[in-house]
Structures are given as C-alpha cells and as structure tokens.
Design a protein around this motif. Structure first.
Motif, PDB file in Angstrom:
ATOM      1  N   PRO A   7      11.073   5.908  41.111  1.00 23.46           N
ATOM      2  CA  PRO A   7       9.725   6.023  40.544  1.00 23.46           C
ATOM      3  C   PRO A   7       9.168   4.691  40.044  1.00 23.46           C
ATOM      4  CG  PRO A   7      11.326   7.042  39.091  1.00 23.46           C
ATOM      5  CD  PRO A   7      12.059   6.625  40.324  1.00 23.46           C
ATOM      6  N   TYR A   8      10.004   3.657  39.997  1.00 22.98           N
ATOM      7  CA  TYR A   8       9.565   2.334  39.542  1.00 22.98           C
ATOM      8  C   TYR A   8       9.378   1.361  40.704  1.00 22.98           C
ATOM      9  CZ  TYR A   8      11.235   4.249  35.146  1.00 22.98           C
ATOM     10  OH  TYR A   8      11.438   5.052  34.058  1.00 22.98           O
ATOM     11  N   ALA A  23      20.922  15.993  35.119  1.00 26.04           N
ATOM     12  CA  ALA A  23      19.829  15.527  34.250  1.00 26.04           C
ATOM     13  C   ALA A  23      19.594  16.520  33.119  1.00 26.04           C
ATOM     14  CB  ALA A  23      18.551  15.367  35.065  1.00 26.04           C
ATOM     15  N   HIS A  24      18.897  16.056  32.108  1.00 24.20           N
ATOM     16  CA  HIS A  24      18.437  16.879  30.985  1.00 24.20           C
ATOM     17  C   HIS A  24      19.583  17.442  30.135  1.00 24.20           C
ATOM     18  CE1 HIS A  24      14.544  16.471  32.821  1.00 24.20           C
ATOM     19  NE2 HIS A  24      15.003  17.006  33.933  1.00 24.20           N
ATOM     20  N   ASN A  68      15.258  10.459  37.032  1.00 30.24           N
ATOM     21  CA  ASN A  68      15.741  11.775  37.431  1.00 30.24           C
ATOM     22  C   ASN A  68      15.251  12.099  38.832  1.00 30.24           C
ATOM     23  OD1 ASN A  68      16.986  12.274  34.924  1.00 30.24           O
ATOM     24  ND2 ASN A  68      15.062  12.944  34.064  1.00 30.24           N
ATOM     25  N   ALA A  69      16.023  12.899  39.530  1.00 34.39           N
ATOM     26  CA  ALA A  69      15.661  13.348  40.873  1.00 34.39           C
ATOM     27  C   ALA A  69      15.992  14.820  41.000  1.00 34.39           C
ATOM     28  CB  ALA A  69      16.424  12.548  41.924  1.00 34.39           C
ATOM     29  N   VAL A  70      15.167  15.529  41.740  1.00 30.41           N
ATOM     30  CA  VAL A  70      15.483  16.905  42.109  1.00 30.41           C
ATOM     31  C   VAL A  70      15.943  16.842  43.556  1.00 30.41           C
ATOM     32  CG1 VAL A  70      14.624  19.250  42.398  1.00 30.41           C
ATOM     33  CG2 VAL A  70      13.752  17.828  40.531  1.00 30.41           C
ATOM     34  N   ARG A  71      17.192  17.274  43.777  1.00 28.52           N
ATOM     35  CA  ARG A  71      17.794  17.201  45.111  1.00 28.52           C
ATOM     36  C   ARG A  71      18.264  18.587  45.524  1.00 28.52           C
ATOM     37  NH1 ARG A  71      23.071  16.388  47.098  1.00 28.52           N
ATOM     38  NH2 ARG A  71      23.831  16.352  44.951  1.00 28.52           N
ATOM     39  N   ASP A  72      18.068  18.923  46.778  1.00 27.80           N
ATOM     40  CA  ASP A  72      18.594  20.171  47.314  1.00 27.80           C
ATOM     41  C   ASP A  72      20.019  19.890  47.773  1.00 27.80           C
ATOM     42  OD1 ASP A  72      19.327  22.363  48.966  1.00 27.80           O
ATOM     43  OD2 ASP A  72      17.218  22.820  49.283  1.00 27.80           O
ATOM     44  N   LYS A  83      10.440   9.796  36.055  1.00 29.44           N
ATOM     45  CA  LYS A  83      11.000   8.947  35.012  1.00 29.44           C
ATOM     46  C   LYS A  83      11.714   9.770  33.937  1.00 29.44           C
ATOM     47  CE  LYS A  83       7.360   5.595  35.787  1.00 29.44           C
ATOM     48  NZ  LYS A  83       6.159   4.935  35.256  1.00 29.44           N
ATOM     49  N   VAL A  84      12.744   9.178  33.338  1.00 24.97           N
ATOM     50  CA  VAL A  84      13.453   9.827  32.240  1.00 24.97           C
ATOM     51  C   VAL A  84      12.458  10.078  31.109  1.00 24.97           C
ATOM     52  CG1 VAL A  84      15.247   9.514  30.484  1.00 24.97           C
ATOM     53  CG2 VAL A  84      15.675   8.814  32.844  1.00 24.97           C
ATOM     54  N   GLY A  85      12.518  11.254  30.523  1.00 28.88           N
ATOM     55  CA  GLY A  85      11.600  11.619  29.459  1.00 28.88           C
ATOM     56  C   GLY A  85      10.444  12.468  29.942  1.00 28.88           C
ATOM     57  N   GLU A  86      10.175  12.434  31.240  1.00 29.22           N
ATOM     58  CA  GLU A  86       9.140  13.283  31.808  1.00 29.22           C
ATOM     59  C   GLU A  86       9.753  14.648  32.134  1.00 29.22           C
ATOM     60  OE1 GLU A  86       7.692  11.247  35.281  1.00 29.22           O
ATOM     61  OE2 GLU A  86       6.454   9.883  34.105  1.00 29.22           O
ATOM     62  N   PRO A  87       8.943  15.708  32.098  1.00 25.33           N
ATOM     63  CA  PRO A  87       9.473  17.030  32.458  1.00 25.33           C
ATOM     64  C   PRO A  87       9.758  17.111  33.952  1.00 25.33           C
ATOM     65  CG  PRO A  87       7.125  17.167  32.078  1.00 25.33           C
ATOM     66  CD  PRO A  87       7.541  15.759  31.716  1.00 25.33           C
ATOM     67  N   GLU A  88      10.653  18.005  34.305  1.00 20.57           N
ATOM     68  CA  GLU A  88      10.946  18.220  35.712  1.00 20.57           C
ATOM     69  C   GLU A  88       9.691  18.742  36.403  1.00 20.57           C
ATOM     70  OE1 GLU A  88      13.905  21.011  38.400  1.00 20.57           O
ATOM     71  OE2 GLU A  88      14.516  20.482  36.356  1.00 20.57           O
ATOM     72  N   PRO A  89       9.302  18.142  37.530  1.00 16.01           N
ATOM     73  CA  PRO A  89       8.066  18.568  38.191  1.00 16.01           C
ATOM     74  C   PRO A  89       8.199  19.954  38.813  1.00 16.01           C
ATOM     75  CG  PRO A  89       9.182  16.908  39.494  1.00 16.01           C
ATOM     76  CD  PRO A  89       9.957  17.043  38.219  1.00 16.01           C
ATOM     77  N   GLU A  90       7.083  20.645  38.886  1.00 17.08           N
ATOM     78  CA  GLU A  90       7.028  21.943  39.563  1.00 17.08           C
ATOM     79  C   GLU A  90       7.025  21.672  41.060  1.00 17.08           C
ATOM     80  OE1 GLU A  90       6.062  25.232  38.282  1.00 17.08           O
ATOM     81  OE2 GLU A  90       6.211  24.679  36.186  1.00 17.08           O
ATOM     82  N   ILE A  91       7.975  22.268  41.763  1.00 22.64           N
ATOM     83  CA  ILE A  91       8.069  22.078  43.208  1.00 22.64           C
ATOM     84  C   ILE A  91       7.961  23.446  43.861  1.00 22.64           C
ATOM     85  CG2 ILE A  91       9.508  21.234  45.100  1.00 22.64           C
ATOM     86  CD1 ILE A  91      10.905  19.468  42.952  1.00 22.64           C
ATOM     87  N   PRO A  92       6.970  23.638  44.719  1.00 22.70           N
ATOM     88  CA  PRO A  92       6.828  24.946  45.374  1.00 22.70           C
ATOM     89  C   PRO A  92       8.057  25.280  46.216  1.00 22.70           C
ATOM     90  CG  PRO A  92       5.092  23.422  46.090  1.00 22.70           C
ATOM     91  CD  PRO A  92       5.986  22.682  45.165  1.00 22.70           C
ATOM     92  N   ALA A  93       8.378  26.539  46.256  1.00 20.36           N
ATOM     93  CA  ALA A  93       9.560  27.002  47.007  1.00 20.36           C
ATOM     94  C   ALA A  93       9.371  26.861  48.490  1.00 20.36           C
ATOM     95  CB  ALA A  93       9.849  28.447  46.668  1.00 20.36           C
TER      96      ALA A  93
END
Length: 93
Positions: A7-8, A23-24, A68-72, A83-93
């Motif tokens: 993200p940077y 994470a979290h 942070n990353a959301v990985r399948d 970024k750390v400190g941000e909420p986990e993003p909503e990802i459509p199914a």
C-alpha cells in the motif's frame, strides 16, 4: 511468483516481503494478569481458515513498513492490501 501490492510502494514480487502472521491480533494490556492458558492462547492460537484470511506482511526490501493483506488461502490470491491501523476492507464474495 506472487505479486503483492504494497500500500506504500505499489506492486512488487513476493521475494521482497516477509510474512508476519495473522493480522489484527491485539497485545494484552496487562500480560502479567493473564493466566497461563490465556497467555498460551495469545502467543500460539491463530486462525487457519480455508479461504479469506487477514495477514500481516512486511516489505523488507522496500519501504520496510508493515501492512495487512487479505489473502485467499485456497488460491494464494491477494484480494486486498491496506495499512496497519485501517479496518479490513469489505470485499464482495
């Protein structure tokens, strides 16, 4: 090879990163007040889902920042990074 979008810094090859676990996970405010079982749970018990999983990564050969990353876990596909400190993003199914 996995391409991870920092993200940077933007997209970079997996070799530039280091996995940092789930994470979290919040550190206990008063660790000395925890029972042995609670401390053990904090140190060692982590989710191990089949599917989406929020993980912590560090860009060791770039900006050196954690993110942070959301990985399948079934496909190894990175669905989102943030970024750390941000909420986990909503990802459509």
């Amino acid at each position: 090879m996995l391409i991870i979008p920092c993200p940077y810094c933007g997209e970079r090859p997996e070799l530039e990163f280091s996995y940092g676990g789930q994470a979290h996970i919040d550190r206990p405010l008063a660790p000395s007040d925890l029972s042995d079982e609670e401390w053990n749970s904090y140190l060692y018990v982590r989710a191990n889902p089949k599917g989406r999983h929020a993980e912590r990564w560090r860009h060791i050969h770039g900006c050196a920042r954690f993110f942070n990353a959301v990985r399948d876990t079934r496909t190894d596909h990175i669905l989102a990074t943030y970024k750390v400190g941000e909420p986990e993003p909503e990802i459509p199914a």
